[in-house]
Design a protein around this motif. Structure first.
Motif, PDB file in Angstrom:
ATOM      1  N   SER A  29       0.873  -1.229   0.022  1.00 33.61           N
ATOM      2  CA  SER A  29       0.107  -0.024  -0.034  1.00 33.61           C
ATOM      3  C   SER A  29       1.037   1.079   0.078  1.00 33.61           C
ATOM      4  CB  SER A  29      -0.842   0.054   1.348  1.00 33.61           C
ATOM      5  OG  SER A  29      -0.254   0.267   2.479  1.00 33.61           O
ATOM      6  N   HIS A  30       0.298   2.289  -0.329  1.00 33.97           N
ATOM      7  CA  HIS A  30       1.030   3.578  -0.300  1.00 33.97           C
ATOM      8  C   HIS A  30       1.629   3.927   0.883  1.00 33.97           C
ATOM      9  CE1 HIS A  30       2.486   7.502  -1.497  1.00 33.97           C
ATOM     10  NE2 HIS A  30       1.815   8.004  -0.658  1.00 33.97           N
ATOM     11  N   GLU A  46       4.808   5.277  -7.018  1.00 37.51           N
ATOM     12  CA  GLU A  46       3.220   5.306  -7.466  1.00 37.51           C
ATOM     13  C   GLU A  46       3.263   5.798  -8.679  1.00 37.51           C
ATOM     14  OE1 GLU A  46       0.091   4.389  -5.547  1.00 37.51           O
ATOM     15  OE2 GLU A  46       1.571   2.924  -5.340  1.00 37.51           O
TER      16      GLU A  46
END
Length: 549
Positions: A29-30, A46
């Motif tokens: 995840s970020h 990203e």
């Protein structure tokens, strides 16, 4: 990815997978990426792997390596790891570090897990020396560009890595090739006299020195002061990104900018930021140059502006938040260098949260919106909404207008140095040509900031918005002197005089301006920030706890 061996005698946990290319495959995840790679490294990952945006390639040295360095020094194996990743970057770019014919140049930047604007260190144009500058001049066909880049590198490396005082390297840029060569020679001599040694010639040595400098900057006094003010964990550490250079100072169709996807002072959905032709990023954020508004790019390069506009709103939809983006235009090609969640005023936080809840492409839930704007931030938003309201009564005349960079109204005694602000026991307004990270202690002690240069994304503007301090920047009609400030009409504002600034309108008054009446206070909330009523309503229901009955 690579393995870096810890020094003997330290914790038994090995530092594995310590370096990551921007486009490394990942399912994290970020938020997880931010903890590992820092905010800058996570954003680059990203943009590169998930969004396919034009980003100069590079790699990120992860946060755990910073912890290791600060605890035990340079980790065993890091020299080999840096060499391997730099070679791979060179293959991608079709050039190599130190090649005198067509050199690879890199930017070395910090990237902590939380934003600390201007507090940590950066080195640009790394890889230049007396040989590679000639190669850059030949391959680019522009000797002025090459020598200007070399001058910038020497100045930045000397200050950031070698600890040379900035006043030693500060000098006005010149435009003729011969003058630039002479200026570089004089600059090298000044650095030699101040530091007792030269800037390293070997790009490999340059790179290690820059990475270590970024790690060390985590514990600099300005960074520690900023973390104390922001309640940031002192043990968090920073990542380091190493990125192939693209050049905003290369030719007439080049430039650089910093832009927010929304106005960080008001929250309105309009691009907000600065653009500077024929420049590099540090020129924009330093606040020493009169910049253009990013909207002017639509006139200068309409096709690039259209591409930037679409890319920025794609980022906002992806991250579901306002984004702060650094970009470079090199000979007509747009490159994004970083993205992160933008710092914003309390009013902007309220307006953005509600607007993004109403936007079907972002669709924040009421719970998410309220979590982004906790009670203390909503209280600050009320103060900001009221601060610039006027009841139209007579009062001091406006002496100048600058750019309203951080909303709110502040009245205080004029001080001209950060040291005077930090020592003050009363309300003071720090008045400077521009601020730098070294001014952070004085900024934290001030009730307002006023600068005579710089734009909407200058250091003073960004820090003030994050801290909720009213700020006016770019008041170009004012001139700072040793004893005070002079207006364009010759009016004197002495150190110690009381002034009032309005960070929404950009107005500056000599003297104190009376607060608005209670009737106007009530009206202001309804007319200036009705979104605050929406958030208060959401916060008072069970929606926040997930129960929408």
């Amino acid at each position: 990815m690579t393995t870096v061996t810890r020094h003997s005698g330290t914790s038994p946990t090995a530092l594995e997978q310590a370096i990551y290319t921007f486009d490394h495959p990942h399912a994290a995840s970020h938020d997880d990426l931010v903890h590992l790679l820092g905010g800058k490294g996570a954003g680059l990952a990203e943009m590169t792997s998930a969004l396919g945006i034009s980003v100069p390639p590079g790699f990120t040295i992860s946060v755990p390596v910073c912890h290791e360095y600060l605890e035990n020094g340079w980790p065993d194996g890091m020299d080999d790891a840096l060499a391997a990743f730099t070679r791979e970057l060179g293959v991608r770019m079709g050039r190599s570090l130190g090649d005198s014919r067509d050199p690879l140049l890199v930017a070395v930047r910090s990237g902590a897990p939380v934003s600390m604007p201007g507090m940590l260190d950066t080195v640009l144009n790394l890889g230049l020396n007396d040989d590679t500058v000639e190669g850059l001049a030949a391959v680019s066909g522009d000797a002025r560009f090459a020598w200007d880049s070399y001058r910038r590198f020497l100045s930045m490396y000397a200050v950031t890595v070698m600890g040379v005082d900035p006043s030693v390297v500060s000098a006005a840029a010149v435009t003729e090739n011969g003058d630039l060569r002479r200026q570089v020679d004089e600059l090298k001599q000044r650095i030699r006299d101040a530091a007792g040694r030269d800037v390293p010639v070997d790009p490999v040595v340059q790179l290690r020195g820059a990475v270590e400098a970024v790690f060390r900057s985590w514990n600099s006094p300005r960074a520690q002061t900023y973390r104390e003010r922001e309640n940031i964990d002192q043990g968090l550490g920073t990542a380091v990104t190493v990125q192939a250079m693209v050049f905003g100072n290369r030719g007439e169709r080049s430039g650089t900018g910093v832009v927010f996807t929304r106005d960080p002072a008001t929250g309105h959905k309009v691009l907000y930021g600065d653009y500077l032709p024929l420049a590099q990023g540090e020129d924009v954020v330093a606040g020493t140059t009169r910049t253009l508004h990013v909207a002017d790019l639509a006139t200068i390069h309409p096709e690039i502006f259209a591409q930037l506009h679409d890319t920025l709103y794609g980022l906002e939809r992806h991250f579901r938040d306002m984004c702060d983006v650094e970009f470079t235009v090199e000979e007509g090609k747009l490159w994004l260098l970083q993205t992160r969640a933008g710092k914003r005023s309390a009013c902007a936080a309220v307006r953005i949260a509600v607007d993004m809840s109403n936007d079907p492409e972002i669709a924040l839930t009421p719970a998410e919106a309220v979590n982004r704007v906790p009670p203390e931030l909503r209280d600050r938003a009320r103060d900001e909404a009221l601060a610039h309201v006027s009841d139209g009564s007579s009062g001091p005349a406006v002496v100048t207008r600058g750019l309203g960079a951080s909303p709110g109204r502040a009245t205080g005694r004029v001080v001209l140095t950060s040291e005077a602000a930090a020592d003050a026991e009363d309300d003071v307004i720090l008045v400077r040509p521009e601020t730098s990270p070294e001014d952070v202690a004085g900024m934290a002690a001030s009730v307002g900031l006023l600068t005579t240069t710089g734009g909407l994304v200058s250091h003073a503007a960004v820090v003030a918005r994050g801290w909720g301090i009213p700020a006016v920047v770019g008041a170009h009609e004012l001139r700072c002197g040793a004893a005070g400030v002079t207006t364009s009409s010759g009016q004197q504002i002495a150190e110690g005089d009381t002034i009032t600034i309005d960070g929404t309108t950009g107005c500056v008054w000599l003297g104190a301006v009376a607060p608005p009446s209670s009737a106007l206070v009530r009206k202001a909330i309804e007319t200036e920030l009705p979104e605050l009523l929406v958030l208060d309503s959401w916060a008072g229901t069970n929606i926040v706890k997930g129960n929408q009955s």
